[in-house]
Scaffold this motif. Structure first.
Motif, PDB file in Angstrom:
ATOM      1  N   ALA A  67      -1.426  -3.219  -7.847  1.00  0.00           N
ATOM      2  CA  ALA A  67      -2.815  -2.578  -7.410  1.00  0.00           C
ATOM      3  C   ALA A  67      -4.121  -3.396  -7.413  1.00  0.00           C
ATOM      4  CB  ALA A  67      -3.000  -1.351  -8.720  1.00  0.00           C
ATOM      5  N   ARG A  68      -4.254  -4.329  -8.356  1.00  0.00           N
ATOM      6  CA  ARG A  68      -5.298  -5.280  -8.405  1.00  0.00           C
ATOM      7  C   ARG A  68      -5.144  -6.126  -7.039  1.00  0.00           C
ATOM      8  NH1 ARG A  68      -4.352  -7.479 -14.448  1.00  0.00           N
ATOM      9  NH2 ARG A  68      -6.066  -9.197 -13.739  1.00  0.00           N
ATOM     10  N   ARG A  76       0.887  -1.165  -0.076  1.00  0.00           N
ATOM     11  CA  ARG A  76      -0.148  -0.090  -0.144  1.00  0.00           C
ATOM     12  C   ARG A  76       0.985   1.323   0.080  1.00  0.00           C
ATOM     13  NH1 ARG A  76      -2.384   3.688   4.054  1.00  0.00           N
ATOM     14  NH2 ARG A  76      -4.316   4.400   3.335  1.00  0.00           N
ATOM     15  N   GLU A 127      -9.724  -5.809  -0.157  1.00  0.00           N
ATOM     16  CA  GLU A 127     -10.772  -4.895   0.360  1.00  0.00           C
ATOM     17  C   GLU A 127     -11.863  -5.945   0.765  1.00  0.00           C
ATOM     18  OE1 GLU A 127     -11.698  -1.537  -1.836  1.00  0.00           O
ATOM     19  OE2 GLU A 127      -9.635  -0.869  -2.014  1.00  0.00           O
ATOM     20  N   ARG A 186      -6.530  -4.064  -4.238  1.00  0.00           N
ATOM     21  CA  ARG A 186      -8.004  -3.784  -4.339  1.00  0.00           C
ATOM     22  C   ARG A 186      -8.774  -4.994  -3.830  1.00  0.00           C
ATOM     23  NH1 ARG A 186      -6.790  -0.861  -8.961  1.00  0.00           N
ATOM     24  NH2 ARG A 186      -7.117  -2.755 -10.420  1.00  0.00           N
TER      25      ARG A 186
END
Length: 341
Positions: free
Chosen positions: A256-257, A167, A263, A260
């Motif tokens: 980034a994927r 992150r 989450e 995500r």
């Protein structure tokens, strides 16, 4: 009629803090919810202790146990130069200062500015000991390569450590590629940045490492194991294909994927398997490569034209591997170069 649990007109930061308290058993979501400017979460004085601790310890919540209260590290954090090809995230522990020093003087040392920019950052969690906290603060001031996460530093919190590092890398550095590795591993910094910049055929959607065979991917249900995962946390009996935590490379878009996907995927305390779960959710397929060696064999000089990560090296082995990596520049020029994963 559904009634919102938040007071009408409550400030956004107050709502986030309330959410963090409700989700204190899943502290990573607090890392994701709070913006960088709100309360300086990464360096806050009260850490969100993770739901996963070394068995048979009990969970510590964010709200309690002042004896384990963290340290306010202020704005100290590594600096990232823009346009880097590779950011190497090295998981370490507060007490592993000797391992970090070995890395700094071996494969992380630069004889001259590299043609393809790269950087090493050590990921460390919070330590209950005041002496250890002072030592980490001093180390960060001396070298500028330490990122301290706001979680208790235990093996079972390794997943939080890696997610926090990814992150931070995405928000502050945005290199073309990330390599996650450990402080007992050697990284071929002579070859890996150049390979990624010039020869790597997979520029996007890249998740590469030493992928475990199916028989090695069974979920461990024994509470005495450090890899224990209860069925209520992850119900399948087998993990999807995933790369060993000794070292795996993610392209920027793949990282980034993965983040995500985190989450919506419940966290488990087996870092590399969890990344594999996230990769599957994100539609990424791990690329298995023999360039990532789980064992420290007697590698010859010319092996270092091919190997990228080698696991389980002490100080003498790190120094030997670094010498051979540098010798391979000239000694192996007549050998054909492998340009695939």
């Amino acid at each position: 009629m559904h009634r919102s649990p938040w007071p009408r007109g409550a400030p956004g930061a107050q709502r986030v803090w309330s959410a963090c308290l409700l989700l204190s058993s899943i502290p990573f979501w607090c890392l994701l919810l709070l913006p960088d400017g709100a309360q300086k979460l990464r360096w806050a004085s009260r850490p969100f202790f993770a739901a996963w601790q070394e068995p048979p310890q009990r969970t510590h919540s964010a709200a309690g146990n002042s004896a384990h209260q963290g340290v306010d590290f202020g704005p100290l954090q590594p600096h990232c130069e823009p346009g880097q090809v590779l950011l190497i995230l090295v998981t370490s522990a507060p007490g592993n200062a000797a391992s970090r020093q070995v890395i700094r003087r071996t494969w992380a040392a630069r004889e001259k500015p590299p043609p393809y920019q790269w950087q090493v950052v050590f990921l460390i969690g919070q330590s209950p000991g005041e002496g250890a906290s002072r030592q980490i603060r001093q180390e960060q001031e001396d070298f500028g390569d330490v990122l301290v996460g706001n979680y208790l530093d235990t093996y079972r919190n390794l997943t939080l450590k890696v997610l926090h590092g990814v992150r931070w890398a995405l928000s502050r550095c945005r290199p073309s590629y990330l390599l996650k590795t450990d402080d007992d591993c050697f990284v071929n910094t002579e070859r890996l940045p150049e390979f990624l910049a010039r020869q790597n055929p997979l520029r996007t959607g890249l998740y590469a490492g030493s992928v475990f065979a199916r028989e090695k991917r069974k979920v461990i249900r024994h509470p005495s194991s450090k890899w224990y995962v209860p069925r209520e946390a992850y119900s399948p009996e087998e993990y999807p294909p995933y790369a060993s935590g000794i070292g795996y490379v993610l392209s920027l878009d793949a990282a980034a994927r993965v983040l995500r996907a985190a989450e919506s995927v419940p966290i488990i305390p087996v870092e590399d398997a969890y990344v594999g779960i996230l990769a599957q959710r994100a539609g990424l397929r791990p690329k298995s490569s023999a360039r990532f060696a789980k064992q420290n064999a007697r590698w010859r000089v010319c092996n270092f034209r091919y190997l990228m990560v080698v696991h389980s090296l002490g100080a003498p082995e790190q120094e030997l591997a670094t010498r051979r990596m540098r010798e391979a520049r000239h000694a192996c020029r007549d050998r054909p170069e492998v340009t695939r994963w």
